[in-house]
Enzyme design. Structure first.
Site, mmCIF file in Angstrom:
data_model
loop_
_atom_site.group_PDB
_atom_site.id
_atom_site.type_symbol
_atom_site.label_atom_id
_atom_site.label_comp_id
_atom_site.label_asym_id
_atom_site.label_seq_id
_atom_site.Cartn_x
_atom_site.Cartn_y
_atom_site.Cartn_z
ATOM 1 C CG HIS A 177 39.596 40.908 45.596
ATOM 2 N ND1 HIS A 177 39.525 41.530 43.969
ATOM 3 C CD2 HIS A 177 39.171 41.993 46.509
ATOM 4 C CE1 HIS A 177 38.882 42.851 44.502
ATOM 5 N NE2 HIS A 177 38.614 43.190 45.737
ATOM 6 C CE1 TYR A 179 39.806 46.973 47.993
ATOM 7 C CE2 TYR A 179 39.720 44.700 48.062
ATOM 8 C CZ TYR A 179 38.980 45.864 47.877
ATOM 9 O OH TYR A 179 37.893 46.055 47.165
ATOM 10 C CG HIS A 221 38.526 47.620 36.762
ATOM 11 N ND1 HIS A 221 37.653 48.328 37.557
ATOM 12 C CD2 HIS A 221 38.928 46.572 37.927
ATOM 13 C CE1 HIS A 221 37.785 48.205 38.990
ATOM 14 N NE2 HIS A 221 38.519 47.268 39.142
ATOM 15 C CG PHE A 222 44.011 45.393 35.603
ATOM 16 C CD1 PHE A 222 45.004 46.080 35.331
ATOM 17 C CD2 PHE A 222 43.121 44.434 35.342
ATOM 18 C CE1 PHE A 222 45.591 45.423 34.403
ATOM 19 C CE2 PHE A 222 43.665 43.573 34.521
ATOM 20 C CZ PHE A 222 45.087 44.038 33.734
ATOM 21 C CG HIS A 223 45.997 49.589 32.824
ATOM 22 N ND1 HIS A 223 45.688 48.434 32.270
ATOM 23 C CD2 HIS A 223 47.282 49.747 32.614
ATOM 24 C CE1 HIS A 223 46.667 47.797 31.918
ATOM 25 N NE2 HIS A 223 47.840 48.443 32.122
ATOM 26 N NE ARG A 243 42.672 40.011 31.634
ATOM 27 C CZ ARG A 243 42.789 40.182 32.669
ATOM 28 N NH1 ARG A 243 41.464 39.649 33.422
ATOM 29 N NH2 ARG A 243 43.935 40.245 33.187
ATOM 30 N NE ARG A 244 45.814 37.570 31.737
ATOM 31 C CZ ARG A 244 45.696 36.933 32.769
ATOM 32 N NH1 ARG A 244 45.049 35.668 32.805
ATOM 33 N NH2 ARG A 244 46.365 37.198 33.949
#
Lengths: 580, 75
Positions: free
Chosen positions: A231, A235, A382-384, A445-446
């Site tokens: 995590h 950041y 989300h992470f894209h 996903r994946r």
């Protein structure tokens, strides 16, 4: 004629090394982006030219190249710029700087070749373990060694910046740490703290296991150690983008940073809170008690605060610029912003998408709502928005300002740059909204082929075909955007001519400067100690419980029977689990 | 402070990247537009949370079962 005062004129040696670093980053972006298109077309069954068995190889390379190589190389390049520019002094020994860059490159090559072995028979290696390398997936030892070398390279880079700062402090004992250096140092402090987790996971468990020295590992332990690092690493991608939003966006907007003290508070909060939240990636891991997950969720919700503070400060700084450029009214000042500048527009659009990513992040962070979207395509959507746009688009946009600084050449085609950043925004709008929606009706996903016999997904709105079409279209636009970016960078570097019109190497001034911030804000030792204490509170009991239940080296994964009724023997076992 | 900080139009290092027509200092500047945008974002978040209630709690069965013991990890 006025003397040009670009970065390359001030720090020619550092400019050379940063150019090399950014090129490594751009190369990773180009390869990783291309692989993303292959996946997007494959999953949606628009075009399948690789066997589905190779999907994980492609996915591993896509993930590692983009979220580790591209982002972190860019980070170390930009942080080197930030530290040298804001301290107004070069690094202590440029050979050391080249040294850590070389170590990171060797690490990247080892990791890259071991992943490539998954599709090239001549390479007797295999590392189809995805970016998270969860056991029992096992990679060739070269993958783990390469990963460790890469991380060690970043540690040395951090040391390089710290000792440049120490030298500066000796000469300027009474001055506040300049903001960009403050940001680089606080980011590195949580990076040191959190990467201990992945170092232990690899050096104590996964590498010996891959070498055959130990027979087995405790999968939950290595997963937890991964997320201890995993995590904070998000950041680590984001902090260079934040630094650019705070130090460059106000300036590009024509204004000043609204508040230097607020920016410092934000980075201190990230230092304190980035690490003790990793368990929020493991809400569905059965071996961790709900109470520990609740602590992780609470810390995570606090972590929204610095991002919301950033939204306010950065937008207020842009508004300041717009009003200085003559902007008026409640919202019509937005029109006065320099929308023709690709560096400004790219970063502003990246920030806008991050606001949307902030919402889906809040959903992910909620313990109960996370169950709905866990391991679904929602998370990929989300992470894209976060690493894939807030970080990636900011980095590309910033390059339109940095590459002239580093080469002394004008951008080959700024209009094309503008098209490129807008294209990224449009492509991501298609792809990411479709992925989020697909996740809501449970599409995993994946997965190479999420098409199943005798089962159809039931979207509440729209159809699966429409969602697939949006993803394929989005992926194509994004890849095109990457190619436009790289073409512009290549032609600027090899084709462009040296220009005297490159702006000075400066960053934004402030409306409220560091003199308004209490001195304690710059006390890095204090904030690091608090961060360590929070990590101990958040992780000691869960780790003890995991080791107690599954053993340090596994394989004690006993079959576990879910139960909704409190079974007395289970209660006893749980009590034993939390009290080692 | 380092000389790399931008000084603005009347400073030593004017930038040619901006078309500044006036200088607004700390006390003259009122970020009302930012307050409006943050307010709009807040309303969007509230609307999405309300929407989420329908998606999560009315669209599916309950996902957290059990009583206190489950929640604190004792069962």
């Amino acid at each position: 004629m006025a003397m040009r005062n670009a970065y390359i004129d001030q720090f020619p040696k550092e400019a050379r090394v940063i150019r090399a670093i950014l090129w490594s980053s751009f190369l990773a972006l180009t390869i990783g982006g291309t692989l993303g298109l292959i996946q997007g077309l494959h999953r949606t069954n628009v075009l399948r030219f690789i066997p589905s068995q190779d999907y994980y190889t492609v996915l591993t390379a896509h993930g590692v190249l983009l979220v580790i190589t591209f982002t972190i190389f860019f980070l170390v390049g930009i942080f080197t710029w930030a530290v040298t520019t804001s301290l107004d002094r070069g690094v202590k020994d440029i050979r050391f700087t080249w040294g850590w860059y070389a170590i990171m490159m060797i690490g990247t090559l080892l990791v890259g070749v071991s992943i490539l072995g998954g599709v090239v028979d001549q390479i007797p290696m295999n590392a189809d373990v995805l970016y998270t390398f969860y056991s029992p997936f096992q990679a060739h030892p070269a993958f783990y060694v390469g990963f460790v070398l890469f991380v060690v390279g970043t540690w040395l880079a951090g040391f390089d910046w710290f000792r440049t700062w120490w030298a500066w402090k000796k000469d300027n004992p009474d001055e506040r740490i300049p903001l960009p250096t403050f940001m680089a140092l606080t980011t590195m402090l949580f990076w040191y703290l959190s990467s201990i987790g992945v170092a232990i996971s690899i050096l104590a468990f996964l590498l010996p296991w891959s070498l055959g020295i130990i027979d087995s590992v405790n999968p939950l332990l290595t997963r937890t150690l991964f997320w201890f690092f995993g995590h904070p690493v998000v950041y680590f991608w984001l902090m260079p983008a934040y630094m650019l939003w705070y130090t460059m966006l106000p300036k590009l907007s024509g204004g000043k940073l609204f508040s230097d003290p607020l920016a410092r508070v934000v980075f201190v909060l990230f230092l304190i809170l980035s690490t003790p939240v990793g368990i929020h990636h493991q809400y569905l891991d059965p071996g961790i008690a709900e109470g520990f997950k609740f602590i992780a969720m609470t810390n995570t919700m606090f972590l929204l605060l610095p991002s919301l503070l950033t939204a306010f400060t950065v937008v207020a700084s842009m508004e300041h610029g717009a009003r200085q450029r003559g902007g008026k009214g409640y919202l019509s000042w937005l029109k006065a912003l320099p929308w023709r500048d690709p560096a400004f527009t790219g970063m502003a659009l990246a920030g806008l998408m991050f606001a949307a990513g902030g919402f889906s992040g809040m959903i992910n962070a909620g313990l109960s709502i996370n169950y709905l979207v866990h391991n679904s395509w929602w998370v990929v959507g989300h992470f894209h928005l976060t690493v894939g746009t807030a970080a990636a688009l900011t980095f590309m946009a910033a390059s339109y300002w940095f590459i002239p600084q580093l080469t002394g050449k004008e951008i080959w085609n700024r209009s094309l740059g503008l098209v490129q950043v807008v294209l990224w925004f449009i492509g991501m709008t298609f792809m990411s909204n479709a992925m989020h929606r697909a996740g809501l009706f449970g599409m995993p996903r994946r997965t190479a082929e999420p098409q199943y016999q005798g089962f159809d997904f039931e979207p509440a709105v729209g159809t699966v075909a429409e969602i697939d079409a949006q993803v394929a279209l989005g992926a194509a636009l994004l890849t095109l955007s990457v190619y436009l970016f790289i073409t512009n960078m290549v032609l600027t570097t090899i084709g462009g001519s040296t220009s005297d019109a490159i702006p000075d190497n400066t960053y934004a001034g402030t409306l409220s400067g560091p003199e308004d911030a209490p001195v304690i804000i710059d006390n890095l030792k204090l904030w690091t100690s608090i961060a360590v204490v929070l990590v101990i509170i958040a992780y000691s009991l869960p780790l003890a419980s995991i080791i107690d239940a599954g053993g340090l080296f596994g394989p004690g994964i006993d079959p576990w029977k879910p139960s909704v009724v409190a079974d007395p023997s289970l209660v006893l076992e749980s009590v034993r689990g939390v009290m080692p | 402070m380092s000389s790399a900080i931008e000084k603005g139009v009347d400073g030593k290092h004017p930038t040619n990247e901006t078309d500044q027509v006036r200088e607004l200092d700390h006390d003259e500047y009122d970020p009302i537009g930012t307050a409006i945008l943050v307010g709009i974002y807040f309303l969007i978040l509230v609307a999405l949370w309300i929407f989420m209630y329908f998606v999560e709690f009315l669209g599916n069965g309950p996902t957290v079962t059990g009583v206190l013991l489950t929640v604190v990890g004792l069962a």
